[in-house]
Design a protein around this motif. Structure first.
Motif, PDB file in Angstrom:
ATOM      1  N   PHE A  37       0.819  -1.206   0.000  1.00  0.00           N
ATOM      2  CA  PHE A  37       0.000   0.000   0.000  1.00  0.00           C
ATOM      3  C   PHE A  37       0.862   1.268   0.000  1.00  0.00           C
ATOM      4  CE2 PHE A  37      -2.948  -3.155   1.808  1.00  0.00           C
ATOM      5  CZ  PHE A  37      -4.018  -2.969   0.955  1.00  0.00           C
ATOM      6  N   ALA A  38       2.192   1.113  -0.017  1.00  0.00           N
ATOM      7  CA  ALA A  38       3.081   2.271  -0.097  1.00  0.00           C
ATOM      8  C   ALA A  38       3.403   2.628  -1.541  1.00  0.00           C
ATOM      9  CB  ALA A  38       4.381   2.000   0.662  1.00  0.00           C
ATOM     10  N   HIS A  39       2.766   1.962  -2.483  1.00  0.00           N
ATOM     11  CA  HIS A  39       3.090   2.183  -3.891  1.00  0.00           C
ATOM     12  C   HIS A  39       2.784   3.614  -4.337  1.00  0.00           C
ATOM     13  CE1 HIS A  39       4.637   0.161  -7.346  1.00  0.00           C
ATOM     14  NE2 HIS A  39       3.642   0.551  -8.116  1.00  0.00           N
ATOM     15  N   VAL A  81      12.941  -1.278   6.424  1.00  0.00           N
ATOM     16  CA  VAL A  81      11.654  -1.448   7.106  1.00  0.00           C
ATOM     17  C   VAL A  81      11.118  -2.869   6.957  1.00  0.00           C
ATOM     18  CG1 VAL A  81       9.288  -0.614   7.337  1.00  0.00           C
ATOM     19  CG2 VAL A  81      11.113   0.997   6.747  1.00  0.00           C
ATOM     20  N   MET A  82      10.813  -3.259   5.718  1.00  0.00           N
ATOM     21  CA  MET A  82      10.132  -4.536   5.507  1.00  0.00           C
ATOM     22  C   MET A  82      10.978  -5.723   5.940  1.00  0.00           C
ATOM     23  SD  MET A  82       7.384  -3.262   4.453  1.00  0.00           S
ATOM     24  CE  MET A  82       6.531  -4.805   4.223  1.00  0.00           C
ATOM     25  N   ARG A  83      12.291  -5.639   5.734  1.00  0.00           N
ATOM     26  CA  ARG A  83      13.153  -6.761   6.079  1.00  0.00           C
ATOM     27  C   ARG A  83      13.166  -7.011   7.588  1.00  0.00           C
ATOM     28  NH1 ARG A  83      18.585  -7.637   2.704  1.00  0.00           N
ATOM     29  NH2 ARG A  83      16.974  -7.289   1.120  1.00  0.00           N
ATOM     30  N   GLN A  90       1.328 -11.753   6.954  1.00  0.00           N
ATOM     31  CA  GLN A  90       1.225 -10.881   5.791  1.00  0.00           C
ATOM     32  C   GLN A  90       0.328  -9.671   6.031  1.00  0.00           C
ATOM     33  OE1 GLN A  90       3.330 -11.580   3.452  1.00  0.00           O
ATOM     34  NE2 GLN A  90       3.857 -13.457   4.537  1.00  0.00           N
ATOM     35  N   SER A  91      -0.685  -9.845   6.876  1.00  0.00           N
ATOM     36  CA  SER A  91      -1.554  -8.714   7.188  1.00  0.00           C
ATOM     37  C   SER A  91      -0.796  -7.645   7.971  1.00  0.00           C
ATOM     38  CB  SER A  91      -2.778  -9.186   7.984  1.00  0.00           C
ATOM     39  OG  SER A  91      -2.383  -9.810   9.199  1.00  0.00           O
ATOM     40  N   THR A  97       3.173  -1.282   5.399  1.00  0.00           N
ATOM     41  CA  THR A  97       3.280  -0.494   4.168  1.00  0.00           C
ATOM     42  C   THR A  97       2.335   0.710   4.193  1.00  0.00           C
ATOM     43  OG1 THR A  97       1.609  -1.789   2.948  1.00  0.00           O
ATOM     44  CG2 THR A  97       3.895  -2.550   2.853  1.00  0.00           C
ATOM     45  N   ILE A  98       1.196   0.577   4.861  1.00  0.00           N
ATOM     46  CA  ILE A  98       0.300   1.727   5.010  1.00  0.00           C
ATOM     47  C   ILE A  98       0.985   2.818   5.810  1.00  0.00           C
ATOM     48  CG2 ILE A  98      -1.878   2.533   6.007  1.00  0.00           C
ATOM     49  CD1 ILE A  98      -3.064  -0.206   5.429  1.00  0.00           C
ATOM     50  N   GLY A  99       1.662   2.432   6.899  1.00  0.00           N
ATOM     51  CA  GLY A  99       2.387   3.410   7.694  1.00  0.00           C
ATOM     52  C   GLY A  99       3.496   4.077   6.909  1.00  0.00           C
ATOM     53  N   VAL A 100       4.221   3.292   6.111  1.00  0.00           N
ATOM     54  CA  VAL A 100       5.290   3.854   5.273  1.00  0.00           C
ATOM     55  C   VAL A 100       4.710   4.843   4.271  1.00  0.00           C
ATOM     56  CG1 VAL A 100       6.988   3.298   3.494  1.00  0.00           C
ATOM     57  CG2 VAL A 100       6.805   1.870   5.534  1.00  0.00           C
ATOM     58  N   ASP A 101       3.568   4.484   3.675  1.00  0.00           N
ATOM     59  CA  ASP A 101       2.943   5.367   2.694  1.00  0.00           C
ATOM     60  C   ASP A 101       2.532   6.689   3.333  1.00  0.00           C
ATOM     61  OD1 ASP A 101       1.658   5.709  -0.046  1.00  0.00           O
ATOM     62  OD2 ASP A 101      -0.064   6.018   1.263  1.00  0.00           O
TER      63      ASP A 101
END
Length: 296
Positions: A37-39, A81-83, A90-91, A97-101
């Protein structure tokens, strides 16, 4: 008939751009099984770098730096972050990713302010008229560039060692790791490729007939999300088909808005999501998505 052809061609053009963004969703999902969702922030970052630099170094060098910058941002998000959350549900990763976005988009919007920024593209507002059908040069360029990039990606995905590693990691990450495939490197490259594709998409989302790069530009990624979902979130072919389908649907619904007034205003913005829901009701995995079977 002329109006229909213009709307159809315009829809195919913008749909090819949506396909680039949807391909970014698919690449990351295939590599990590994470819905990114950070796309939207990657798209905004690439466009912002290009807009800031084009006056100083020219359009093409600025575009190159913008593409590289978005790829670096994507790689940084994955590495720093993701690593750190590898192995989590997965949720949980999707929420991260929402927080990163939110973080990246807020910072970019703060820097942009209320300005509408030009990316300095060479096409301007020129149009081409063939047989009574008028189409902006930017739309033609978008279709050709997106088609070329998607073709190159699909060939690389099919025939290169990177593509083999990506497909192996998507099929069975544990087995792929035992066979010597470095999953961290696959994930990092997926985020970099997604960022680069998003930066190219940002260019064609902000050129004529749109006014330029602004706060709402990142929302285009939300329109590409239905393309990835209805095509199948684990299918590269589905991203292409889904992007074109969403683009044509949006273009036709917007172009014939007056004839669809009984559905309310803004039906063009809603149409992609309606198509997504309709497809998912029939094919829950999407048009080209893989159905998973579980033995109980």
């Amino acid at each position: 008939m002329t109006t229909f052809i213009e709307l159809l061609l315009g829809g195919l053009s913008i749909g090819s751009v949506y396909a680039l963004i949807a391909l970014g969703f698919v690449v990351i999902f295939k590599a990590t099984e994470v819905v990114n969702f950070a796309h939207a922030s990657l798209l905004l970052a690439g466009g912002y770098v290009t807009a800031v630099l084009h006056d100083d170094i020219g359009f093409w060098p600025a575009l190159g730096v913008g593409i590289a910058g978005a790829a670096v941002v994507g790689s940084a998000v994955e590495f720093f972050v993701m690593r750190r959350y590898r192995g989590s549900d997965q949720s949980v990763l999707a929420i991260v990713t929402i927080g990163v976005d939110i973080l990246l988009t807020t910072e970019l919007v703060r820097r942009m302010g209320t300005d509408v920024m030009s990316l300095g593209d060479p096409w301007g507002d020129d149009v081409v008229t063939i047989g009574g059908v008028t189409l902006a040069e930017t739309r033609i360029a978008a279709f050709l560039v997106a088609g070329l990039l998607i073709t190159v990606f699909l060939l690389a995905f099919r025939f290169t060692s990177w593509g083999v590693s990506m497909r192996a990691a998507a099929e069975n990450p544990q087995t792929a790791a035992l066979m010597g495939i470095r999953l961290g490197r696959v994930s990092l490259s997926a985020w970099a490729v997604a960022g680069a594709l998003a930066a190219v998409a940002a260019l064609f989302l902000t050129v004529f007939p749109t006014p330029g790069l602004e706060r709402a530009t990142s929302l285009a990624a939300l329109k590409a999300f239905p393309a990835a979902i209805l095509g199948g979130l684990d299918s590269t072919t589905g991203a292409l088909v889904g992007g074109l389908l969403v683009g044509v649907t949006e273009s036709l619904a917007t172009g014939y808005q007056s004839d669809l007034s009984f559905l309310g205003r803004g039906i063009g913005d809603l149409a992609p999501y309606l198509v997504m829901v309709a497809v998912l009701l029939v094919r829950p995995a999407g048009l080209f998505g893989t159905k998973e079977l579980s033995r109980v």
